[in-house]
Write an enzyme that holds these catalytic residues in place. Structure first.
Site, PDB file in Angstrom:
ATOM      1  NE  ARG A   1      -6.055   3.322  -1.115  1.00 16.45           N
ATOM      2  CZ  ARG A   1      -5.799   3.858   0.091  1.00 16.45           C
ATOM      3  NH1 ARG A   1      -6.125   3.194   1.165  1.00 16.45           N
ATOM      4  NH2 ARG A   1      -5.245   5.041   0.202  1.00 16.45           N
ATOM      5  CB  THR A   2      -0.856   2.076  -5.804  1.00 18.98           C
ATOM      6  OG1 THR A   2      -1.996   2.926  -5.931  1.00 18.98           O
ATOM      7  CG2 THR A   2      -0.267   1.833  -7.181  1.00 18.98           C
TER       8      THR A   2
ATOM      9  CE  LYS B   1      24.050   5.242   0.771  1.00 20.02           C
ATOM     10  NZ  LYS B   1      24.753   3.942   0.601  1.00 20.02           N
TER      11      LYS B   1
ATOM     12  NE  ARG C   1       1.851   6.336  -6.390  1.00 18.94           N
ATOM     13  CZ  ARG C   1       0.686   6.185  -5.752  1.00 18.94           C
ATOM     14  NH1 ARG C   1       0.583   6.456  -4.460  1.00 18.94           N
ATOM     15  NH2 ARG C   1      -0.376   5.767  -6.411  1.00 18.94           N
TER      16      ARG C   1
ATOM     17  CG  HIS D   1      -2.773   6.460 -10.241  1.00 22.41           C
ATOM     18  ND1 HIS D   1      -2.247   5.214 -10.540  1.00 22.41           N
ATOM     19  CD2 HIS D   1      -3.014   6.442  -8.903  1.00 22.41           C
ATOM     20  CE1 HIS D   1      -2.164   4.498  -9.437  1.00 22.41           C
ATOM     21  NE2 HIS D   1      -2.628   5.222  -8.430  1.00 22.41           N
TER      22      HIS D   1
END
Length: 311
Positions: free
Chosen positions: A58-59, A86, A108, A136
């Site tokens: 969703r985000t 890496k 995020r 958030h």
């Protein structure tokens, strides 16, 4: 309208007028979403990067759609397919991507404070899309928008946030946003999932803690059910999902304890039959899909403001 920030890192640091500025801008953006052609040239020529070190649907998608509806170019990078595997650091990755012409980075990350670190390393706008167990902010803003849309106000409302409060970044952003707009905030959950005295410092002053769901729901104007994170259950913080559903799940009987015109929110994804009964999700009190739609409008507003639309 008051907005002068280059970044959106959390709601704790925003003032009431800044939160109102986002919500008011989102009103205009939602009007755009209702048009046959959902596109305006507000951010034409700018590039928005979504940089996600954790899974999201969703985000991430709503940020990408928000950017495209404003005519920005978008690129998405997931940590599992990036140079992070890496050993490249977050700061180095962001600096390299910025030099390719990125104007805004939506991040995020599992580490609390990662967006704050990134904001010190790059000149691009940085938007926190969830950092560890910290905040958030865009979820908090879309919840505020949805509540105000349904109730006509936020000030004076009694809002119960129910579930895994301790580990929830949504709970923190919701609590800060609600408190700054004048709502009464109730935190309810099993004792093992409630913040202790030290952890409460991450919440606004005046929030109330409840270890009995019925007490928290009594007379509540808004109920926000949080996702019960199954990984926490495996750590032994609750006996079982069935036990949680029995004592803490939102069903019709419990929801009837709230105000007659109660509104039920959930940030998703919903574990049906655990946090909320399936039949409750189909009732008009549940506005989960409204939250999803409003999330696009709110994220359009945030992108517009941090990239200069606010003046």
């Amino acid at each position: 309208m008051t907005w002068s920030r280059r970044c959106l890192l959390g709601l704790e640091e925003l003032g009431r007028e800044e939160i109102e500025a986002v919500l008011e801008t989102a009103e205009s953006m939602k009007e755009i979403l209702g048009r046959p052609i959902k596109k305006v040239p507000a951010l034409r020529g700018l590039a928005v990067l979504t940089l996600f070190y954790e899974p999201s649907t969703r985000t991430r998608v709503s940020f990408e759609l928000a950017a495209r509806y404003l005519s920005a170019d978008t690129v998405s990078v997931a940590a599992a397919t990036s140079s992070a595997v890496k050993g490249e650091t977050l700061a180095d990755a962001a600096r390299n991507l910025e030099r390719m012409g990125v104007d805004a980075i939506v991040l995020r990350h599992p580490a609390a404070g990662a967006p704050h670190l990134l904001a010190r390393c790059v000149s691009a706008a940085v938007i926190n899309a969830g950092d560890g167990m910290h905040e958030h902010p865009t979820q908090g803003l879309l919840d505020l928008y949805t509540i105000r849309e349904r109730k006509g106000r936020v000030a004076g409302l009694k809002v119960a946030i129910v579930g895994d409060i301790r580990h929830s970044r949504v709970a923190r952003s919701d609590a800060w946003g609600l408190a700054k707009l004048g709502a009464e905030v109730r935190l309810a959950g099993p004792p093992t999932l409630l913040p202790d005295a030290a952890e409460l410092q991450g919440f606004p002053p005046g929030v109330k803690r409840f270890t009995h769901l019925e007490e928290a729901l009594a007379g509540a104007d808004v109920v926000i059910a949080l996702r019960l994170q199954k990984e926490r259950q495996e750590a032994g913080l609750i006996p079982s999902l069935a036990e949680y559903a029995r004592w803490w799940g939102i069903n019709r009987r419990r929801l009837a304890l709230a105000a007659p015109d109660v509104v039920l929110l959930h940030p998703g994804p919903v574990n049906r039959g655990v946090e909320v009964d399936s039949d409750v999700l189909e009732r008009p009190e549940a506005v989960v899909l409204d939250q999803v739609e409003n999330g696009v409008a709110v994220r359009m507003a945030v992108l517009y403001l941090v990239l200069g639309g606010g003046g």
